[in-house]
Design a protein around this motif. Sequence first.
Motif, PDB file in Angstrom:
ATOM      1  N   TYR A 138       0.837  -1.200   0.000  1.00  0.00           N
ATOM      2  CA  TYR A 138       0.000   0.000   0.000  1.00  0.00           C
ATOM      3  C   TYR A 138       0.873   1.252   0.000  1.00  0.00           C
ATOM      4  O   TYR A 138       0.658   2.191  -0.777  1.00  0.00           O
ATOM      5  CB  TYR A 138      -0.934   0.003   1.217  1.00  0.00           C
ATOM      6  N   ILE A 139       1.876   1.273   0.861  1.00  0.00           N
ATOM      7  CA  ILE A 139       2.761   2.442   0.933  1.00  0.00           C
ATOM      8  C   ILE A 139       3.447   2.661  -0.419  1.00  0.00           C
ATOM      9  O   ILE A 139       3.488   3.778  -0.932  1.00  0.00           O
ATOM     10  CB  ILE A 139       3.788   2.264   2.075  1.00  0.00           C
ATOM     11  N   ASP A 140       3.948   1.570  -1.023  1.00  0.00           N
ATOM     12  CA  ASP A 140       4.588   1.694  -2.339  1.00  0.00           C
ATOM     13  C   ASP A 140       3.615   2.273  -3.353  1.00  0.00           C
ATOM     14  O   ASP A 140       3.979   3.126  -4.159  1.00  0.00           O
ATOM     15  CB  ASP A 140       5.055   0.323  -2.847  1.00  0.00           C
ATOM     16  N   ARG A 141       2.393   1.804  -3.295  1.00  0.00           N
ATOM     17  CA  ARG A 141       1.410   2.268  -4.280  1.00  0.00           C
ATOM     18  C   ARG A 141       1.119   3.763  -4.107  1.00  0.00           C
ATOM     19  O   ARG A 141       1.053   4.505  -5.082  1.00  0.00           O
ATOM     20  CB  ARG A 141       0.121   1.460  -4.152  1.00  0.00           C
ATOM     21  N   VAL A 142       0.960   4.184  -2.890  1.00  0.00           N
ATOM     22  CA  VAL A 142       0.658   5.598  -2.659  1.00  0.00           C
ATOM     23  C   VAL A 142       1.846   6.478  -3.068  1.00  0.00           C
ATOM     24  O   VAL A 142       1.676   7.496  -3.742  1.00  0.00           O
ATOM     25  CB  VAL A 142       0.286   5.851  -1.187  1.00  0.00           C
ATOM     26  N   TYR A 143       3.062   6.073  -2.686  1.00  0.00           N
ATOM     27  CA  TYR A 143       4.229   6.904  -3.031  1.00  0.00           C
ATOM     28  C   TYR A 143       4.499   6.884  -4.540  1.00  0.00           C
ATOM     29  O   TYR A 143       5.003   7.873  -5.082  1.00  0.00           O
ATOM     30  CB  TYR A 143       5.460   6.482  -2.219  1.00  0.00           C
ATOM     31  N   THR A 144       4.164   5.780  -5.222  1.00  0.00           N
ATOM     32  CA  THR A 144       4.271   5.762  -6.688  1.00  0.00           C
ATOM     33  C   THR A 144       3.316   6.782  -7.287  1.00  0.00           C
ATOM     34  O   THR A 144       3.675   7.556  -8.179  1.00  0.00           O
ATOM     35  CB  THR A 144       3.952   4.350  -7.233  1.00  0.00           C
ATOM     36  N   ASN A 145       2.084   6.792  -6.784  1.00  0.00           N
ATOM     37  CA  ASN A 145       1.113   7.778  -7.270  1.00  0.00           C
ATOM     38  C   ASN A 145       1.585   9.195  -6.979  1.00  0.00           C
ATOM     39  O   ASN A 145       1.500  10.069  -7.838  1.00  0.00           O
ATOM     40  CB  ASN A 145      -0.266   7.530  -6.659  1.00  0.00           C
ATOM     41  N   ALA A 146       2.087   9.419  -5.786  1.00  0.00           N
ATOM     42  CA  ALA A 146       2.554  10.761  -5.423  1.00  0.00           C
ATOM     43  C   ALA A 146       3.670  11.208  -6.367  1.00  0.00           C
ATOM     44  O   ALA A 146       3.702  12.354  -6.823  1.00  0.00           O
ATOM     45  CB  ALA A 146       3.038  10.779  -3.984  1.00  0.00           C
TER      46      ALA A 146
ATOM     47  N   ASP B 203      12.239   0.978   6.064  1.00  0.00           N
ATOM     48  CA  ASP B 203      12.747   0.455   4.795  1.00  0.00           C
ATOM     49  C   ASP B 203      11.833   0.824   3.629  1.00  0.00           C
ATOM     50  O   ASP B 203      12.295   1.034   2.505  1.00  0.00           O
ATOM     51  CB  ASP B 203      12.902  -1.072   4.856  1.00  0.00           C
ATOM     52  N   SER B 204      10.532   0.898   3.899  1.00  0.00           N
ATOM     53  CA  SER B 204       9.598   1.254   2.819  1.00  0.00           C
ATOM     54  C   SER B 204       9.847   2.661   2.304  1.00  0.00           C
ATOM     55  O   SER B 204       9.696   2.934   1.121  1.00  0.00           O
ATOM     56  CB  SER B 204       8.144   1.190   3.303  1.00  0.00           C
ATOM     57  N   LEU B 205      10.191   3.561   3.209  1.00  0.00           N
ATOM     58  CA  LEU B 205      10.333   4.965   2.808  1.00  0.00           C
ATOM     59  C   LEU B 205      11.758   5.347   2.425  1.00  0.00           C
ATOM     60  O   LEU B 205      11.971   6.382   1.807  1.00  0.00           O
ATOM     61  CB  LEU B 205       9.843   5.893   3.928  1.00  0.00           C
ATOM     62  N   ASN B 206      12.727   4.536   2.819  1.00  0.00           N
ATOM     63  CA  ASN B 206      14.126   4.911   2.602  1.00  0.00           C
ATOM     64  C   ASN B 206      14.585   4.583   1.178  1.00  0.00           C
ATOM     65  O   ASN B 206      15.299   3.619   0.956  1.00  0.00           O
ATOM     66  CB  ASN B 206      15.002   4.222   3.642  1.00  0.00           C
ATOM     67  N   LYS B 207      14.166   5.419   0.237  1.00  0.00           N
ATOM     68  CA  LYS B 207      14.464   5.189  -1.184  1.00  0.00           C
ATOM     69  C   LYS B 207      15.102   6.453  -1.770  1.00  0.00           C
ATOM     70  O   LYS B 207      14.892   7.560  -1.271  1.00  0.00           O
ATOM     71  CB  LYS B 207      13.166   4.916  -1.945  1.00  0.00           C
ATOM     72  N   PRO B 208      15.867   6.283  -2.868  1.00  0.00           N
ATOM     73  CA  PRO B 208      16.413   7.480  -3.530  1.00  0.00           C
ATOM     74  C   PRO B 208      15.295   8.398  -4.018  1.00  0.00           C
ATOM     75  O   PRO B 208      14.247   7.910  -4.458  1.00  0.00           O
ATOM     76  CB  PRO B 208      17.174   6.905  -4.732  1.00  0.00           C
TER      77      PRO B 208
ATOM     78  N   SER C  48      11.960   8.058 -11.423  1.00  0.00           N
ATOM     79  CA  SER C  48      11.615   6.783 -10.804  1.00  0.00           C
ATOM     80  C   SER C  48      12.819   6.310 -10.020  1.00  0.00           C
ATOM     81  O   SER C  48      13.946   6.756 -10.270  1.00  0.00           O
ATOM     82  CB  SER C  48      11.246   5.753 -11.875  1.00  0.00           C
ATOM     83  N   SER C  49      12.583   5.419  -9.063  1.00  0.00           N
ATOM     84  CA  SER C  49      13.724   4.924  -8.302  1.00  0.00           C
ATOM     85  C   SER C  49      13.434   3.556  -7.716  1.00  0.00           C
ATOM     86  O   SER C  49      12.295   3.204  -7.453  1.00  0.00           O
ATOM     87  CB  SER C  49      14.096   5.893  -7.172  1.00  0.00           C
ATOM     88  N   THR C  50      14.510   2.782  -7.588  1.00  0.00           N
ATOM     89  CA  THR C  50      14.501   1.592  -6.746  1.00  0.00           C
ATOM     90  C   THR C  50      15.583   1.857  -5.711  1.00  0.00           C
ATOM     91  O   THR C  50      16.238   2.910  -5.767  1.00  0.00           O
ATOM     92  CB  THR C  50      14.846   0.328  -7.551  1.00  0.00           C
ATOM     93  N   VAL C  51      15.790   0.924  -4.790  1.00  0.00           N
ATOM     94  CA  VAL C  51      16.723   1.235  -3.707  1.00  0.00           C
ATOM     95  C   VAL C  51      18.126   1.570  -4.229  1.00  0.00           C
ATOM     96  O   VAL C  51      18.825   2.404  -3.657  1.00  0.00           O
ATOM     97  CB  VAL C  51      16.717   0.108  -2.640  1.00  0.00           C
ATOM     98  N   ASP C  52      18.539   0.987  -5.395  1.00  0.00           N
ATOM     99  CA  ASP C  52      19.894   1.234  -5.885  1.00  0.00           C
ATOM    100  C   ASP C  52      19.924   1.850  -7.289  1.00  0.00           C
ATOM    101  O   ASP C  52      20.877   1.666  -8.042  1.00  0.00           O
ATOM    102  CB  ASP C  52      20.731  -0.052  -5.842  1.00  0.00           C
ATOM    103  N   ARG C  53      18.891   2.597  -7.626  1.00  0.00           N
ATOM    104  CA  ARG C  53      18.902   3.272  -8.927  1.00  0.00           C
ATOM    105  C   ARG C  53      17.930   4.437  -8.899  1.00  0.00           C
ATOM    106  O   ARG C  53      16.832   4.323  -8.353  1.00  0.00           O
ATOM    107  CB  ARG C  53      18.480   2.292 -10.017  1.00  0.00           C
ATOM    108  N   LEU C  54      18.354   5.563  -9.487  1.00  0.00           N
ATOM    109  CA  LEU C  54      17.440   6.690  -9.634  1.00  0.00           C
ATOM    110  C   LEU C  54      17.573   7.236 -11.045  1.00  0.00           C
ATOM    111  O   LEU C  54      18.686   7.393 -11.557  1.00  0.00           O
ATOM    112  CB  LEU C  54      17.763   7.804  -8.633  1.00  0.00           C
TER     113      LEU C  54
ATOM    114  N   THR D 161      20.890   9.512 -14.663  1.00  0.00           N
ATOM    115  CA  THR D 161      20.732   8.175 -14.084  1.00  0.00           C
ATOM    116  C   THR D 161      21.836   7.959 -13.055  1.00  0.00           C
ATOM    117  O   THR D 161      23.009   8.221 -13.348  1.00  0.00           O
ATOM    118  CB  THR D 161      20.819   7.093 -15.179  1.00  0.00           C
ATOM    119  N   VAL D 162      21.459   7.511 -11.877  1.00  0.00           N
ATOM    120  CA  VAL D 162      22.444   7.292 -10.815  1.00  0.00           C
ATOM    121  C   VAL D 162      22.351   5.840 -10.352  1.00  0.00           C
ATOM    122  O   VAL D 162      21.259   5.357 -10.013  1.00  0.00           O
ATOM    123  CB  VAL D 162      22.196   8.232  -9.611  1.00  0.00           C
TER     124      VAL D 162
END
Length: 477
Positions: free
Chosen positions: A350-358, A389-394, A407-413, A471-472
């Motif tokens: 749910y958190i991922d979905r909301v932050y993706t929308n945001a 961990d859910s919120l700690n993203k690039p 867009s970002s994953t934990v090790d890419r932005l 890209t990082v």
Amino acid sequence: MAGSLALGAGVAAAQGSLASSGGSDVAPSYITDDDGRSLILRGFNTASSAKSAPDGMPDFTEADLDREQADMGTNFVRFLISWRSVEPAPGQYDQAYLDRVEDRVSWYAERGYKVMLDMHQDVYSGAITPAGDGGNGAGNIGNGAPAWATFMDGLAVKPQPRWELYYIQPGVMRAFDNFWNTTGKHPELVEHYANAWQAVAERFAGNDTVVAYDLMNEPFGGSMQGPSFEAGPLAAMYQRTTNAIRQVDQDSWVCVAPQAIGVNQGLSSGLTKINDPRAGEQRIAYCPHLYPLPLDLGDGYSGLSRTLTDATITAWRADIEHVAGDVLGGVPIIIGEIGLDTTLPGATDYIDRVYTNAREMGAGVAYWSSDPGPWGPYLPDGSQTLLVDSLNKPYPRAVAGTPTEWSSTVDRLQLTLTPDPAVTAPTEIYLPESGFPGGVKVEGADVVNWDRDSRLLTVRTATGAPTATVTVTPAGS
Ligand code: IDC
């Protein structure tokens, strides 16, 4: 039906990029910092514990802020203040209280945050129940307005099993009706409210850390509900308060929210345009909340509840984009509250979905809340919930131009922007240690600085290009 139209528009949005949002053709706009950079705001509400504290301060220390920053790289706070603390007696503004708020703001300033002050209320005021908890031992319920501004006309407020249910107790309904003056007996209350905000704005007008004023948490119209309330007394209060603020503060953003009940759950808002009297571009922002009903009722994000929640998010987003884009005039969006009990099944999804929308909406987010407990990032014993961990993203925190997609994953932005040649400050990106333990590899921009302690990377894209994509990834990848 309006609801299903909104749903269709939201589905289209999910496939588009930032510039073609679903509920409106107007591209997202951003609150900017003093260097002119677009801000992508990520942080917490701090904190519920302030609501009924005698000194009005949250139970939150400078060390708590250090921990939050180190663990999640936040750059924003929706800081709770209250009318009862600002104006404890009619027309008297408590400067010692504003000193305490200013002191907390300085903690954020030292750490590079931006602050939105939130004039919080729930269920009107602490005076709706003499014991503060309706006699059911559930802790703080009503908060916000001073006792002297609470007129229940002798109507009852009986103990309720859930705090939200206090809203429809006769005494509470009457207190709101008197505040909005739909009773015709208390025209002075909204005037006091606007003047209280002016006292706050006077204090923070020259403060670069305080960027926004959230005029009223979760407005409730008493016996007047829906568009007639939002287009009527609510819009009138927003306009009056905005005008009062602009007499003393030209630069801070004024944030308006819809009626909470219904709109928090995905129904359309009937809010109308607020005019900003400042010279230059308007600085109004839209600050709605999201609380899908299945999650609020304690269901997890799975099965039918997940289907209903997804439909809520889709309709909610389309309506927000419509109000921010078309009604208010292309204003920035800050999601003032989203949150849930992180022990519910599917909470991370749910958190991922909301932050993706945001992210796709170009919206800032303040999670409800930093208070210790199962909704927050830490339990009272200091251990982490899954939220950390859910919120700690690039994420890009400040962009030298307009972000068009990221867009970002934990090790890419990856960030695409339209650079603004007038902005000389670099683009600033947060990179968590979990994904970036060592050096960084940057494509599409020059590195200005990579600070492994603060986890902040600053980069500069080529001048003169119409768009740039950065890209990082971790060094060596
Ligand atoms: C909740 C607190 C809870 C308190 C209640 C009433 O978590 O401890 O008893 O307020 O003061 C909102 C409100 C926000 C709520 C939050 C979670 O803006 O004040 O905090 N929420 O229930 N709207 C929807 C949810």
